[in-house]
Motif scaffolding. Structure first.
Motif, PDB file in Angstrom:
ATOM      1  N   UNK A 219       5.661 -17.894   1.877  1.00 22.76           N
ATOM      2  CA  UNK A 219       5.507 -19.184   1.201  1.00 22.76           C
ATOM      3  C   UNK A 219       6.793 -19.599   0.502  1.00 22.76           C
ATOM      4  N   UNK A 220       7.466 -18.649  -0.123  1.00 25.25           N
ATOM      5  CA  UNK A 220       8.714 -18.963  -0.816  1.00 25.25           C
ATOM      6  C   UNK A 220       9.794 -19.393   0.168  1.00 25.25           C
ATOM      7  N   UNK A 221       9.829 -18.744   1.334  1.00 24.10           N
ATOM      8  CA  UNK A 221      10.799 -19.126   2.369  1.00 24.10           C
ATOM      9  C   UNK A 221      10.527 -20.545   2.851  1.00 24.10           C
ATOM     10  N   UNK A 222       9.262 -20.858   3.085  1.00 23.75           N
ATOM     11  CA  UNK A 222       8.906 -22.189   3.576  1.00 23.75           C
ATOM     12  C   UNK A 222       9.224 -23.268   2.544  1.00 23.75           C
ATOM     13  N   UNK A 223       9.035 -22.946   1.273  1.00 30.41           N
ATOM     14  CA  UNK A 223       9.288 -23.911   0.203  1.00 30.41           C
ATOM     15  C   UNK A 223      10.758 -23.957  -0.205  1.00 30.41           C
ATOM     16  N   UNK A 224      11.561 -23.052   0.343  1.00 30.26           N
ATOM     17  CA  UNK A 224      12.972 -23.025  -0.017  1.00 30.26           C
ATOM     18  C   UNK A 224      13.210 -22.539  -1.436  1.00 30.26           C
ATOM     19  N   UNK A 225      12.275 -21.756  -1.975  1.00 34.89           N
ATOM     20  CA  UNK A 225      12.429 -21.195  -3.321  1.00 34.89           C
ATOM     21  C   UNK A 225      13.222 -19.892  -3.245  1.00 34.89           C
ATOM     22  N   UNK A 226      13.638 -19.393  -4.402  1.00 33.56           N
ATOM     23  CA  UNK A 226      14.393 -18.144  -4.467  1.00 33.56           C
ATOM     24  C   UNK A 226      13.431 -16.997  -4.749  1.00 33.56           C
ATOM     25  N   UNK A 227      13.424 -16.009  -3.882  1.00 38.33           N
ATOM     26  CA  UNK A 227      12.584 -14.827  -4.070  1.00 38.33           C
ATOM     27  C   UNK A 227      13.301 -13.846  -4.990  1.00 38.33           C
ATOM     28  N   UNK A 228      12.661 -13.509  -6.104  1.00 39.57           N
ATOM     29  CA  UNK A 228      13.227 -12.559  -7.067  1.00 39.57           C
ATOM     30  C   UNK A 228      12.407 -11.273  -6.977  1.00 39.57           C
ATOM     31  N   UNK A 229      13.022 -10.204  -6.527  1.00 39.14           N
ATOM     32  CA  UNK A 229      12.315  -8.940  -6.326  1.00 39.14           C
ATOM     33  C   UNK A 229      12.328  -8.078  -7.589  1.00 39.14           C
ATOM     34  N   UNK A 230      11.172  -7.575  -7.969  1.00 40.78           N
ATOM     35  CA  UNK A 230      11.127  -6.477  -8.930  1.00 40.78           C
ATOM     36  C   UNK A 230      10.383  -5.325  -8.260  1.00 40.78           C
ATOM     37  N   UNK A 231      10.874  -4.113  -8.478  1.00 39.13           N
ATOM     38  CA  UNK A 231      10.371  -2.953  -7.741  1.00 39.13           C
ATOM     39  C   UNK A 231       9.311  -2.193  -8.539  1.00 39.13           C
ATOM     40  N   UNK A 232       8.207  -1.885  -7.865  1.00 37.00           N
ATOM     41  CA  UNK A 232       7.200  -1.007  -8.454  1.00 37.00           C
ATOM     42  C   UNK A 232       7.711   0.425  -8.387  1.00 37.00           C
ATOM     43  N   UNK A 233       7.246   1.260  -9.313  1.00 38.64           N
ATOM     44  CA  UNK A 233       7.729   2.631  -9.432  1.00 38.64           C
ATOM     45  C   UNK A 233       6.858   3.573  -8.600  1.00 38.64           C
ATOM     46  N   UNK A 234       7.361   3.936  -7.417  1.00 38.02           N
ATOM     47  CA  UNK A 234       6.585   4.776  -6.507  1.00 38.02           C
ATOM     48  C   UNK A 234       6.341   6.157  -7.091  1.00 38.02           C
ATOM     49  N   UNK A 235       7.313   6.662  -7.884  1.00 36.17           N
ATOM     50  CA  UNK A 235       7.176   8.003  -8.464  1.00 36.17           C
ATOM     51  C   UNK A 235       6.084   8.055  -9.533  1.00 36.17           C
ATOM     52  N   UNK A 236       5.690   6.887 -10.047  1.00 39.18           N
ATOM     53  CA  UNK A 236       4.618   6.818 -11.053  1.00 39.18           C
ATOM     54  C   UNK A 236       3.440   6.020 -10.507  1.00 39.18           C
ATOM     55  N   UNK A 237       3.062   6.343  -9.271  1.00 36.70           N
ATOM     56  CA  UNK A 237       1.885   5.757  -8.628  1.00 36.70           C
ATOM     57  C   UNK A 237       1.977   4.229  -8.558  1.00 36.70           C
ATOM     58  N   UNK A 238       3.181   3.742  -8.209  1.00 36.94           N
ATOM     59  CA  UNK A 238       3.432   2.306  -8.032  1.00 36.94           C
ATOM     60  C   UNK A 238       3.178   1.513  -9.307  1.00 36.94           C
ATOM     61  N   UNK A 239       3.499   2.102 -10.429  1.00 33.97           N
ATOM     62  CA  UNK A 239       3.309   1.406 -11.705  1.00 33.97           C
ATOM     63  C   UNK A 239       4.365   0.323 -11.897  1.00 33.97           C
ATOM     64  N   UNK A 240       4.105  -0.564 -12.839  1.00 32.34           N
ATOM     65  CA  UNK A 240       5.010  -1.673 -13.143  1.00 32.34           C
ATOM     66  C   UNK A 240       5.714  -1.371 -14.460  1.00 32.34           C
ATOM     67  N   UNK A 241       7.040  -1.354 -14.432  1.00 36.62           N
ATOM     68  CA  UNK A 241       7.832  -1.083 -15.633  1.00 36.62           C
ATOM     69  C   UNK A 241       8.433  -2.376 -16.162  1.00 36.62           C
ATOM     70  N   UNK A 242       8.259  -2.623 -17.454  1.00 34.39           N
ATOM     71  CA  UNK A 242       8.804  -3.842 -18.065  1.00 34.39           C
ATOM     72  C   UNK A 242      10.338  -3.851 -17.994  1.00 34.39           C
TER      73      UNK A 242
END
Length: 520
Positions: A219-242
């Motif tokens: 959807x972002x590609x089609x809309x020409x928006x900028x995709x900003x990646x943040x990575x989930x932490x695989x070593x901590x069961x794919x947790x989200x770090x602030x």
């Protein structure tokens, strides 16, 4: 000279020159000669003249590996010999295609709504008939074949609001903030359309998790928006770090205007379930950084791991008090396609908007009206999901039994998948806490990486394509969802029946061992 008829007028044209004007100067396709000497016009729409943003769209879940799986199915049906008897598609969360049974009450009511003559049939329970009559009374002409209001059937939106209030332990919900949608995907794309604006360094950036569900990147590609990646932490069961959110945001602000943060909870493709503390931290982060929150909660009933619990972003937001509940802009999504329902084909869903600017809300209503309305059968199904049979009603006991059976089977298969994959040297699988997928990390030998690169393929695509050709198992390479550089994964659904899932896991185990030996 010649005459051209335009409307009610006849215009006389003069040929001032016998020299034809170059078609390209007039913006017209050039003519070209066919083999037999007949002139033919070039196509108006070509790969070079089409919308360039569409060419950037990729959707791995139905990508080339799935197309090859369909070809293999056709070849098998035509009698071609393969090293396998069937293709097992574990690439997509299509529950009923994988053998999950529909909920009886839902199908009974939908049948009654589709063919009201059945209301006279004594084989249908009275609560199903009552529900069908109520839905039909909300439809124009008492027919599910009529359009509804663009925002959705009013009575269904009220039922959704009551459901959300129950789910969130009494947090109020305004039906006017509910928009029924064509699955959750439709609502997500609609909200992204509202958010995207600007050019160059001011172009809207949207933060999405990596790994992510490819709808977002597409959807972002089609809309020409900028995709900003943040990575989930695989070593901590794919947790989200602030801290990772902050890193991603700070880097993005150098080249775009980050405006929204997308969260998938429970996670797809990674199967993690966020803790309440994590959700609080995300809300504080969004408030501090002035980000619009998008909460994809379509797997909210799919929670299996001990100690895990689904917390809606809306509930946590309001429990954090007015400092946040009166200011943070939030949209959350739900669907009939997942959980215990699995009714993907009906395309039912809703979104709830919180703290949306009133003028923007008017624009949202205008935007959805262009598409007239979501499918009415999907709206009817959404109504049944949020308002199922109640205690004391004829269908209640059977409904509870079917729902429990489906969710317990999924929990069992989630555990089985994790256990079997972790017995394979070179495969590491985090616990499948929720949703419908595992996303194991796989070790690919350097020799295989080189061969893949030489063939113009990503290593995990090379791996999954070989798996398909040798075993008939269709998985999706991790590169289609995003992953850290130097790591490789695949996504597989846990939806196949348990006996077929065991066969699938055994074949994956045997293939990986053979593949590793071959390229060592």
């Amino acid at each position: 000279s010649e005459s051209v008829f335009l409307g009610a007028r006849c215009v006389h044209l003069h040929n001032f020159s016998s020299t034809p004007v170059d078609a390209t100067r007039r913006g017209l396709p050039k003519e070209k000669m066919t083999e037999n000497g007949v002139s033919s016009r070039a196509k108006v729409l070509t790969i070079d003249t089409m919308n360039p943003t569409v060419k950037k769209v990729e959707y791995a879940v139905r990508g080339p590996i799935v197309q090859r799986a369909m070809e293999l199915e056709k070849e098998l049906s035509e009698g071609m010999k393969k090293p396998f008897a069937e293709v097992i598609k574990a690439n997509i969360g299509d529950a009923h295609a994988m053998g999950q049974q529909p909920i009886t009450f839902f199908r009974q009511v939908l049948a009654l709504c589709s063919y009201p003559e059945l209301l006279n049939d004594s084989t249908f329970p009275e609560d199903a008939k009552s529900r069908a009559r109520r839905i039909l009374q909300s439809c124009g002409g008492n027919s599910m074949g009529s359009y509804s209001a663009s925002q959705g059937i009013d009575s269904v939106r009220h039922d959704v609001a009551r459901y959300i209030k129950r789910r969130d332990d009494g947090v109020p919900c305004d039906p006017d903030n509910i928009y029924l949608t064509t699955g959750a995907s439709d609502g997500i794309v609609t909200m992204l359309k509202l958010l995207v604006c600007g050019e160059g360094a001011t172009r809207t950036g949207i933060m999405i998790s990596i790994p992510q569900y490819p709808l977002y990147s597409a959807a972002l590609a089609e809309l020409g928006a900028v995709q900003i990646n943040y990575y989930l932490n695989e070593q901590k069961c794919w947790s989200l770090d602030i801290s990772e959110l902050q890193r991603s945001l700070d880097e993005a602000r150098q080249h775009c205007n980050p405006r929204a943060l997308c969260i998938i909870n429970p996670g797809n493709p990674t199967g993690q379930v966020q803790s309440r503390q994590c959700i609080e931290d995300v809300i504080r982060f969004a408030a501090k950084e002035r980000l619009f929150l998008m909460a994809d909660e379509v797997y909210q009933d799919n929670v299996y791991a001990e100690g895990c619990q689904f917390h809606s972003f809306k509930k946590v937001l309001f429990e954090m008090g007015p400092e946040y509940s009166n200011t943070v802009e939030l949209v959350s999504f739900h669907s009939t396609s997942k959980c215990y329902m699995g009714e993907c084909g009906f395309r039912g869903g809703y979104m709830e908007i919180i703290n949306l600017d009133s003028e923007v809300k008017a624009q949202l209503t205008k935007l959805v009206s262009v598409r007239l309305c979501p499918p009415v059968p999907g709206q009817a199904l959404m109504d049944l999901v949020v308002n199922p049979p109640q205690p004391g009603e004829p269908s209640h006991e059977k409904f509870i039994k079917e729902r429990t059976t489906t969710l317990c089977a999924l929990a069992e298969k989630a555990k089985l998948t994790e256990q079997v994959l972790n017995t394979v040297q070179g495969i590491s699988c985090n616990p499948v806490q929720g949703a419908m997928y595992s996303f194991p990390c796989i070790t690919i030998p350097e020799k295989a990486i080189k061969e893949a690169t030489d063939n113009g393929q990503k290593p995990d695509m090379f791996y999954c394509m070989k798996l398909l050709e040798e075993t008939g198992i269709c998985l999706v390479p991790g590169s289609g969802f995003g992953q850290r550089d130097g790591t490789y994964h695949f996504r597989m659904t846990i939806l196949p029946p348990k006996d077929k899932l065991k066969i699938l896991l055994t074949k994956v185990k045997e293939f990986h061992q053979k593949f590793t030996q071959q390229y060592s």
